[in-house]
Design an enzyme around this catalytic site. Structure first.
Site, mmCIF file in Angstrom:
data_model
loop_
_atom_site.group_PDB
_atom_site.id
_atom_site.type_symbol
_atom_site.label_atom_id
_atom_site.label_comp_id
_atom_site.label_asym_id
_atom_site.label_seq_id
_atom_site.Cartn_x
_atom_site.Cartn_y
_atom_site.Cartn_z
ATOM 1 C CG ASN A 171 -9.305 -9.066 0.063
ATOM 2 O OD1 ASN A 171 -9.528 -10.424 0.074
ATOM 3 N ND2 ASN A 171 -10.337 -8.632 -0.030
ATOM 4 C CG ASP A 197 -5.823 -12.476 6.408
ATOM 5 O OD1 ASP A 197 -4.660 -12.506 7.117
ATOM 6 O OD2 ASP A 197 -5.897 -11.273 5.853
#
Length: 379
Positions: free
Chosen positions: A210, A265
């Site tokens: 990512n 996250d």
């Protein structure tokens, strides 16, 4: 306190009918078979408490604040998902704002409520900024880095940076000198720059795949190098949205559980219903538990953190091809604790902190103990 566990995961594997004696918040003794009458019996499966080293918020609250009660709301929210050790991640902001947020967190690290501070910004790439405000991204020059180190007073645990930014190599060396781990992330770096950054001292890949250049068979980018270099531990967000399950399985097979750290996250929406939230100065809309940036016209954009808690990550990874609950537990607890030198966390062993999670047959959280004290009990 004396605990009796029906099935418990110890460093050498699963054991049945185990007695755990706790004193002063730590494991004093572990024995098998009959023993003293227990104060608490834990049926089902018991694993070490989870260690989340990359998390921004939860319960409608955020670590990017100067309100310590808001910080505690985040910690309590993730404790319900089995997290007993938490590092506070800060999203990109102006340096002065980050300094004040860091100063807010320092006493909570000193007290043991937090395990350290992670700066995910502002030293990131504008081209791979994800949910960070590109207008606030800057180079890690000494005049920006030193105020943050001074404010942290030794509590800064990790900094994510893009290696292509000017002063990045010097920043890696300065951070390592200060005892801070450096993570490669939010970057357009190629494989050669990634390798040079690891040589300089970087040891973590921030949420691999990512916000970094994707893999191409002729232009590999940073991912293959970070995934296969034994000096690097890779973060993975196992929520089914950030990384496809087949790619998760491939990454774990390539790196091995001892080089994978599961992270959430998570942003403020974790533990809350779908709706609109804030991530730093940006607006985030959550639909079907997926968080995305939304602009002034209401148009949804890139993924903006997650709504994950670590129990969800554990369940997903334990169900991957070639994985098990034991290997998922290693990635959710033991590996991140080892990488970040979190003494006493991430394992059930004599001398370790008495952090554990009781799971039901569907790997849902039934109870959480931190330092031998019950944090959460599920009906």
């Amino acid at each position: 306190m004396i605990l009796r566990a029906e099935h418990v995961l110890l460093p050498d594997g699963w054991h049945d009918d185990v007695t755990v004696e706790v004193a002063g918040g730590r494991v004093l003794r572990i024995s098998s078979g009959s023993g003293p009458a227990p104060d608490l019996t834990l049926d089902g499966r018991v694993v070490p408490g989870f260690v989340d080293t990359h998390v921004h918020g939860g319960g409608g609250a955020s670590f990017s604040t100067t309100d310590r009660d808001e910080v505690r709301t985040v910690v309590e929210t993730h404790a319900r998902g089995g997290t007993t050790t938490t590092m506070a991640s800060l999203v990109t902001a102006e340096i002065g704002v980050l300094v004040e947020q860091v100063r807010t967190l320092v006493p909570l690290v000193r007290s043991g409520e937090l395990a350290g501070i992670h700066l995910e910004g502002p030293f990131l790439s504008e081209q791979r900024c994800g949910a960070h405000d590109p207008a606030l991204l800057v180079d890690p020059s000494p005049d920006r880095l030193e105020p943050l180190l001074d404010a942290a007073q030794g509590t800064l645990a990790m900094v994510t940076l893009a290696p292509e930014r000017p002063h990045a190599t010097e920043a890696v060396r300065r951070l390592r000198e200060a005892g801070v781990r450096v993570a490669v992330g939010h970057t357009t770096a190629d494989e050669q720059l990634a390798a040079r950054t690891v040589e300089a001292g970087a040891t973590v890949a921030t949420h691999l795949f990512n916000a970094m250049s994707p893999v191409h068979h002729r232009e590999p980018g940073p991912i293959p190098f970070l995934l296969t270099d034994p000096r690097v531990v890779v973060e993975l967000i196992a929520d089914g949205a950030h990384v496809h399950d087949d790619v998760l399985a491939m990454a774990v097979a390539a790196a091995g559980p001892d080089r994978v750290a599961l992270v959430t996250d998570a942003m403020a929406a974790a533990g809350r219903p779908d709706g609109d939230f804030r991530l730093g100065a940006l607006t985030v809309r959550v639909r079907d538990r997926v968080a995305r940036l939304v602009d002034a016209d209401g148009v949804e954009g890139s993924i903006a953190g997650s709504t994950l808690t670590m129990d969800g990550a554990l369940r997903r990874v334990a169900g991957l091809r070639g994985q098990s609950l034991a290997s998922a537990s290693l990635m959710a607890s033991t590996t991140p604790a080892r990488v970040h030198h979190l003494e006493g966390a991430g394992r059930l062993a004599e001398g370790a902190r008495a952090d554990l999670v009781q799971l039901d047959d569907q790997l849902g959280v039934r109870a959480v103990l931190r330092a031998g004290r019950a944090l959460q009990t599920m009906a």
